[in-house]
Design a protein around this motif. Structure first.
Motif, mmCIF file in Angstrom:
data_model
loop_
_atom_site.group_PDB
_atom_site.id
_atom_site.type_symbol
_atom_site.label_atom_id
_atom_site.label_comp_id
_atom_site.label_asym_id
_atom_site.label_seq_id
_atom_site.Cartn_x
_atom_site.Cartn_y
_atom_site.Cartn_z
ATOM 1 N N GLY A 233 0.780 -1.293 0.186
ATOM 2 C CA GLY A 233 -0.103 -0.249 -0.067
ATOM 3 C C GLY A 233 0.743 1.385 -0.008
ATOM 4 O O GLY A 233 0.355 2.271 0.389
ATOM 5 N N HIS A 234 2.187 1.229 -0.323
ATOM 6 C CA HIS A 234 3.013 2.352 -0.035
ATOM 7 C C HIS A 234 2.747 3.380 -1.570
ATOM 8 O O HIS A 234 2.630 2.781 -2.473
ATOM 9 N N PRO A 235 2.735 4.366 -1.081
ATOM 10 C CA PRO A 235 2.359 5.466 -2.147
ATOM 11 C C PRO A 235 3.389 5.679 -3.126
ATOM 12 O O PRO A 235 3.320 6.132 -4.383
ATOM 13 N N VAL A 236 4.629 5.609 -2.689
ATOM 14 C CA VAL A 236 5.674 5.854 -3.400
ATOM 15 C C VAL A 236 6.694 4.678 -3.842
ATOM 16 O O VAL A 236 7.205 4.625 -4.945
ATOM 17 N N LEU A 237 6.753 3.779 -2.995
ATOM 18 C CA LEU A 237 7.970 2.841 -3.422
ATOM 19 C C LEU A 237 7.568 1.535 -3.845
ATOM 20 O O LEU A 237 6.176 0.780 -3.190
ATOM 21 N N LYS A 238 7.968 0.993 -4.615
ATOM 22 C CA LYS A 238 7.415 -0.117 -5.319
ATOM 23 C C LYS A 238 8.547 -1.432 -5.072
ATOM 24 O O LYS A 238 9.435 -1.348 -5.550
ATOM 25 N N ALA A 264 18.923 -9.141 6.093
ATOM 26 C CA ALA A 264 17.702 -8.938 5.361
ATOM 27 C C ALA A 264 18.142 -8.069 4.318
ATOM 28 O O ALA A 264 18.741 -7.090 4.420
ATOM 29 N N PHE A 265 17.537 -8.345 3.102
ATOM 30 C CA PHE A 265 17.913 -7.301 1.892
ATOM 31 C C PHE A 265 16.453 -6.986 1.171
ATOM 32 O O PHE A 265 15.575 -7.990 0.925
ATOM 33 N N ILE A 266 16.459 -5.928 0.840
ATOM 34 C CA ILE A 266 15.596 -4.924 -0.040
ATOM 35 C C ILE A 266 16.074 -4.321 -1.396
ATOM 36 O O ILE A 266 17.124 -3.649 -1.125
ATOM 37 N N ALA A 267 15.218 -4.494 -2.181
ATOM 38 C CA ALA A 267 15.395 -3.536 -3.328
ATOM 39 C C ALA A 267 14.056 -3.103 -3.817
ATOM 40 O O ALA A 267 13.158 -3.923 -3.805
ATOM 41 N N ALA A 268 13.959 -1.776 -3.862
ATOM 42 C CA ALA A 268 12.769 -0.986 -4.088
ATOM 43 C C ALA A 268 13.048 -0.038 -5.170
ATOM 44 O O ALA A 268 14.041 0.740 -5.318
ATOM 45 N N PHE A 269 12.070 0.367 -6.030
ATOM 46 C CA PHE A 269 11.741 1.277 -6.650
ATOM 47 C C PHE A 269 11.083 2.540 -6.337
ATOM 48 O O PHE A 269 10.075 2.626 -5.653
ATOM 49 N N GLY A 271 9.819 5.571 -8.069
ATOM 50 C CA GLY A 271 9.733 6.030 -9.706
ATOM 51 C C GLY A 271 10.766 5.030 -10.529
ATOM 52 O O GLY A 271 10.499 3.947 -10.386
ATOM 53 N N GLU A 272 11.609 5.738 -11.109
ATOM 54 C CA GLU A 272 12.637 5.246 -11.918
ATOM 55 C C GLU A 272 13.831 5.008 -10.988
ATOM 56 O O GLU A 272 14.831 4.182 -11.521
ATOM 57 N N VAL A 273 14.057 5.194 -9.946
ATOM 58 C CA VAL A 273 15.191 5.214 -9.072
ATOM 59 C C VAL A 273 15.302 3.930 -8.406
ATOM 60 O O VAL A 273 14.388 3.801 -7.542
ATOM 61 N N ARG A 274 16.141 3.159 -8.544
ATOM 62 C CA ARG A 274 16.153 1.746 -7.870
ATOM 63 C C ARG A 274 17.302 2.054 -6.615
ATOM 64 O O ARG A 274 18.232 2.304 -6.485
ATOM 65 N N LEU A 275 16.570 1.526 -5.253
ATOM 66 C CA LEU A 275 17.227 1.588 -3.943
ATOM 67 C C LEU A 275 17.487 0.434 -3.602
ATOM 68 O O LEU A 275 16.320 -0.699 -3.436
ATOM 69 N N ILE A 276 18.498 -0.024 -2.859
ATOM 70 C CA ILE A 276 18.780 -1.171 -2.094
ATOM 71 C C ILE A 276 19.275 -1.097 -0.641
ATOM 72 O O ILE A 276 19.913 0.222 -0.380
#
Length: 283
Positions: A233-238, A264-269, A271-276
């Motif tokens: 349900g996050h409005p910004v992060l996918k 624990a590892f996360i990758a999320a977008f 917008g077009e910016v990928r964050l880890i």
């Protein structure tokens, strides 16, 4: 502080330093330097006589051409930041032809399966590009120690494997993740975020902190479900992926084992910016 564009000139300078019995630390970067990079340089300077900082945007590790096109190029500012440290630094800022020659392509590497986990599932050929450029830089600089941030923890483990498999006499040192005030892991990509999105992105680290707590009493499976629900349900992060993995094999775990250590590892977008990001779950 000296800036070198050609590998022969850099190697000549390093050769002279080694004749003086100076120890060489190495911090490879793709530029767009921030406080996190500078903390690596300071750590290197605390353990070595001279620090070589490479600034090179490596084309062979980008699976997305738009990401390569949009990656920040800020050499003048990078050099200014390094000068402000007032340390014994050599900067190596080659172009692609200087490093690769006329054929700019990645070698193929086997990292005992580390390359197939997490990032390897989503970024085809990425670690071949990383292995290629780091091996080339190691062969040019021949450092005693090389310093990498734990934000790219999978990369850190792969670089350690690279030195083992190719018998490179270099000590690889992992350095703690440097974070912004809101907890967001520092990254050159953060500069592409608006101030509002940058603040929203603190959700990634806050989620990891809660995972760290939950790991003491809950199963990996239930935590996976919880994290996916949080991002749903996050409005910004996918969310691209969330995984709990063994720190040595990087394999996703089904159940916890005694005497094993996990992150624990996360990758999320955004917008077009990928964050880890990642966090240790037990020590």
């Amino acid at each position: 502080m000296q800036i070198y564009r050609e590998k022969a000139a850099l190697q000549g300078a390093i050769s002279g330093l080694k004749q003086e019995k100076k120890s060489i630390g190495f911090v490879p970067t793709m530029g767009a330097l921030h406080i996190g990079h500078l903390s690596l340089v300071k750590q290197a300077a605390s353990l070595c006589d001279v620090v070589v900082v490479s600034i090179f945007i490596n084309p062979t590790q980008f699976d997305n051409p738009n990401d390569l096109r949009d990656y920040p190029r800020t050499l003048e500012n990078d050099v200014s930041l390094l000068e402000e440290l007032n340390l014994n630094i050599l900067v190596f800022a080659p172009n692609a032809q200087e490093l690769y020659g006329e054929k700019i392509e990645a070698e193929h590497f086997l990292f005992d399966g580390l390359e197939h986990e997490m990032e390897g599932k989503f970024r085809a050929g990425h670690f071949n590009g990383v292995g290629t450029v780091v091996k080339k830089l190691f062969e040019i600089v021949k450092p005693d120690k090389a310093f990498f941030g734990e934000k790219d923890y999978q990369q850190l483990q792969i670089i350690k494997k690279l030195t083992q498999k190719h018998s490179l006499p270099i000590e690889i040192i992992g350095c703690p993740i440097d974070r912004e005030v809101n907890g967001l892991a520092r990254s050159s990509r953060n500069e592409r975020l608006s101030s509002e999105v940058r603040e929203e992105a603190s959700f990634i680290y806050n989620t990891l902190l809660q995972v760290q707590v939950k790991f003491g009493t809950e199963s990996a499976k239930s935590i996976n479900v919880w994290v996916k629900d949080q991002f749903e349900g996050h409005p910004v992060l996918k969310l691209e992926y969330f995984e709990i993995a063994n720190i040595d094999t990087l394999k996703t775990i089904e159940t916890k084992e005694e005497n094993a250590h996990y992150r624990a590892f996360i990758a999320a977008f955004a917008g077009e910016v990928r964050l880890i990001d990642n966090i240790a779950l037990n020590y």
